[in-house]
Scaffold this active site. Sequence first.
Site, short mmCIF file in Angstrom:
data_model
loop_
_atom_site.label_atom_id
_atom_site.label_comp_id
_atom_site.label_asym_id
_atom_site.label_seq_id
_atom_site.Cartn_x
_atom_site.Cartn_y
_atom_site.Cartn_z
NE ARG A 16 -1.39 2.38 2.94
CZ ARG A 16 -0.86 3.46 3.51
NH1 ARG A 16 -0.71 4.57 2.82
NH2 ARG A 16 -0.43 3.43 4.76
CG ASP A 17 3.44 4.18 2.90
OD1 ASP A 17 3.65 5.01 2.02
OD2 ASP A 17 3.42 4.46 4.11
CG HIS A 58 2.62 6.91 -1.64
ND1 HIS A 58 1.70 7.81 -2.13
CD2 HIS A 58 2.15 6.50 -0.43
CE1 HIS A 58 0.70 7.95 -1.26
NE2 HIS A 58 0.95 7.16 -0.23
CB SER A 112 2.28 11.78 7.31
OG SER A 112 1.20 11.24 8.02
CG HIS A 132 2.85 4.32 9.22
ND1 HIS A 132 2.46 3.29 8.38
CD2 HIS A 132 3.41 5.25 8.41
CE1 HIS A 132 2.78 3.60 7.13
NE2 HIS A 132 3.36 4.79 7.12
CG HIS A 183 6.98 7.77 6.24
ND1 HIS A 183 6.99 7.51 4.89
CD2 HIS A 183 5.74 7.41 6.66
CE1 HIS A 183 5.80 7.04 4.51
NE2 HIS A 183 5.03 6.97 5.57
#
Length: 353
Positions: free
Chosen positions: A24-25, A28, A178, A205, A207
């Site tokens: 999913r991620d 991008h 995010s 989550h 990054h």
Amino acid sequence: MSQQTTGTDDTGRGHLLVHDPTLRDGHHAVRHQLTAAQLRGYAEAADAAGVPVVEVGHGNGLGASSLQAGPARLSDEEMLSVVREALPHSRMGVFMLPGWGTMRDLRRAVAHGADVVRIGTHCTEADLAERHLGLLREAGVEAHGVLLMSHMASPAQLADQCARLVSYGAQGVGILDSSGHYLPADVTARIAAMRAAVDVPVMFHGHNNLGMAVANSVAAAEAGADILDACARGFGAGAGNTQLEVLVPVLARMGWRTGIDVYRLLDAADVAERELMPKPPTIDSVGLVSGLAGVFSGFKNRVLDISARQDVDPRDVFFELGRRQAVAGQEDLIVDVAVDLRERRAGRGGQTG
């Protein structure tokens, strides 16, 4: 693989649930163009490794395939069907942002076998998830509420928003870094506040824009998080996500159990690097600036494209987006910022001439 060969500490901290949003991620990073064969191949490898939850979909979630967010190669239904068949043991997760996705999209995902559904909202707008969480609870699906761009809110604000999500029916709550903006102390303060405010599982989550994703995830676990997200080879928006095949052995060394087979997880990461991505994510200059500016990592490709067309420095675009507190869903703002920067430069040139 034996427990000893992972280098496991025997302090026995307990169990952590790992969610894997690679499919999913990671979308991008390849402009949402993964094929059915790519989805199937990685899902099968993750299932064989014992990854508990494998998340799939357009990078921005259900219903997001569009000109604004980027059209996906496959429909939501195609992606869900392929991955569901490839996961005989692992649960399938999906993600949705109200405004991109609708109640109809949620019902379709449930019909296609989604086991865990996350509803994401901006970090101060949990109220937008109320109807969607209610529908999922009525459908008997595990429903989580997650807060995006969470660095824009204080620990107390995030705790209050999470309590609201629980009151709407969320069976788990969490925050997304995010833009990859956090340092470990930032994560500790926020997860601890959330943990004190709710009695459901708490998720983090990360990054990797500042190179802190694994460290931030460990900080989340130590502060009381129950669920951690991580992607194979860090495959994700911008500088990438927490690296799954690094996080799991690190957690094992520290005494946490995940139930994931490390050798098979390494195999799955090899599959991901070979089959899903042109190259693993790196912390390049633009990704680093995105993290410093506190801007959504998923903006990277559009910022690069639009900056090139307007002949402006993408780093300037990111810092200006950060100043304007841009959030996911405001991709159109990138054009405005780039044009403004170009016109300001032209104006300065006119004055000096």
